[in-house]
Design a protein around this motif. Structure first.
Motif, short mmCIF file in Angstrom:
data_model
loop_
_atom_site.label_atom_id
_atom_site.label_comp_id
_atom_site.label_asym_id
_atom_site.label_seq_id
_atom_site.Cartn_x
_atom_site.Cartn_y
_atom_site.Cartn_z
N LYS A 1 0.82 -1.22 0.00
CA LYS A 1 0.00 0.00 0.00
C LYS A 1 0.85 1.26 0.00
N TRP A 2 1.78 1.36 0.94
CA TRP A 2 2.46 2.62 1.16
C TRP A 2 3.64 2.84 0.22
N VAL A 3 4.32 1.78 -0.19
CA VAL A 3 5.37 1.95 -1.20
C VAL A 3 4.74 2.37 -2.53
N SER A 4 3.64 1.76 -2.90
CA SER A 4 2.95 2.15 -4.14
C SER A 4 2.51 3.59 -4.10
N LEU A 5 1.95 4.01 -2.97
CA LEU A 5 1.52 5.40 -2.83
C LEU A 5 2.71 6.35 -2.92
N GLY A 6 3.80 5.98 -2.26
CA GLY A 6 4.98 6.83 -2.29
C GLY A 6 5.58 6.96 -3.67
N ALA B 1 4.01 6.66 -6.49
CA ALA B 1 3.08 7.45 -7.31
C ALA B 1 3.21 8.95 -7.03
N LYS B 2 3.59 9.28 -5.79
CA LYS B 2 3.69 10.70 -5.40
C LYS B 2 5.13 11.22 -5.40
N ASN B 3 6.06 10.43 -5.94
CA ASN B 3 7.47 10.84 -5.97
C ASN B 3 7.96 11.20 -4.58
N ALA B 4 7.61 10.38 -3.62
CA ALA B 4 7.91 10.66 -2.21
C ALA B 4 9.35 10.32 -1.85
N TRP B 5 9.85 11.02 -0.84
CA TRP B 5 11.06 10.60 -0.16
C TRP B 5 10.70 9.47 0.81
N PHE B 6 11.54 8.45 0.89
CA PHE B 6 11.44 7.41 1.91
C PHE B 6 12.64 7.59 2.84
N THR B 7 12.37 7.70 4.14
CA THR B 7 13.43 7.95 5.11
C THR B 7 13.67 6.73 5.98
N PHE B 8 14.86 6.69 6.62
CA PHE B 8 15.31 5.50 7.34
C PHE B 8 15.89 5.84 8.71
N TYR B 9 15.67 4.93 9.63
CA TYR B 9 16.25 4.98 10.98
C TYR B 9 17.47 4.07 11.07
N ASP C 1 12.20 5.89 -8.95
CA ASP C 1 11.34 6.26 -10.07
C ASP C 1 9.96 5.62 -9.88
N ALA C 2 9.04 5.93 -10.77
CA ALA C 2 7.65 5.50 -10.60
C ALA C 2 7.50 3.99 -10.58
#
Length: 280
Positions: free
Chosen positions: A240-245, A247-255, A266-267
């Motif tokens: 769900k959330w990777v697909s949404l990200g 699609a929205k060209n989101a940054w994914f952040t890490f701990y 990319d998309a």
């Protein structure tokens, strides 16, 4: 210090400690020949997993995401078993930002496993006290309930030393919690009460997947940890959330990522298009 801006929301990574964990456990059923090409292991088959909280400055509020590994709390056996090479330096990190632990308004806990929650308390004169005494500590109700009443499996990571001194500060939520441009969403998966963070501002999007995607090498929705209590829930949440990200060209952040603080793909999710690298 590594910093990323999402609109008017500023994120800065602090020094929360470093662990070296078993690569097989971190990648579950994925063969080493696949994961080690993306995230190399040492001679003990361990991979480097920092525990670096993110300091968020938003609308005059001082916010932490996670609390780090803590300092002086782990036994010699625990330090050895978890491959700890550095404990938390949160106070020093905050000093560089001209802040103290007392200045923190919120601590957002995606979950309360020891490597995320040990930094919430410290020993003073033989008694555990709150590190962030003026903060509201936000976590899901499910996570908070299990923290206080762990089961036969989770008791190894939910420790009373990390919650008894701060229980009056904890504000649990059911499905989601919102503050300004930040939304915290209960997903389950890695733990039953696990949550992620969504930040949206100025037309930009950031998703902090926490331990559903602990490193950039876990982007494949099927690459989940052996540590996950509910791996199929992890997979569904990642879908769900990777697909949404994407699609929205989101940054994914890490701990936990030893190489990147944040990544964009990319998309199709096949190529990395932008990064914020973790500085040595």
């Amino acid at each position: 210090m590594d910093t990323l801006n999402i609109g008017n929301v500023s994120l800065t990574w602090l020094s929360g400690g470093v662990t070296y964990l078993d690569g097989g456990a971190m990648f579950g059923v994925v063969p080493k020949g696949l994961w080690s090409n993306k995230y190399p292991a040492n001679e003990k088959n361990q991979i480097e997993c920092p525990t670096d909280p993110i300091y968020i400055q938003m609308n005059g509020k001082n916010i932490l995401v996670e609390s780090g590994l803590g300092a002086g709390k782990l036994t010699e056996k625990q330090l050895r078993n978890y491959g700890v090479t550095k404990e938390s330096e949160i106070v020093k990190s905050l000093e560089q930002l001209e802040l103290t632990p007392e200045d923190i308004d919120y601590v957002l806990m995606t979950h309360l496993h020891f490597d995320h929650a040990c930094g919430l308390t410290k020993l003073v004169d033989g008694k555990y006290v709150s590190v962030f005494p003026n903060a509201q500590i936000i976590t899901s109700q499910v996570e908070w309930d299990e923290m206080r009443r762990p089961n036969i499996r989770s008791k190894n990571t939910y420790w009373k030393e990390n919650w008894e001194a701060v229980e009056t500060q904890v504000i649990p939520f059911k499905e989601k919690w919102e503050l300004g441009n930040i939304t915290m969403i209960h997903t389950g998966g890695h733990s039953d009460g696990h949550s992620i963070l969504l930040i949206e501002d100025g037309g930009e999007v950031l998703i902090h997947m926490a331990d559903l995607m602990p490193t950039h090498a876990h982007q494949n929705v099927l690459w989940v940890m052996a540590y996950d209590d509910y791996p199929m829930t992890s997979i569904a949440a990642k879908q769900k959330w990777v697909s949404l990200g994407l699609a929205k060209n989101a940054w994914f952040t890490f701990y936990h990522d030893a190489f990147y603080r944040a990544v964009k793909w990319d998309a199709d999710g096949k190529q990395i298009t932008a990064t914020l690298k973790r500085q040595p």
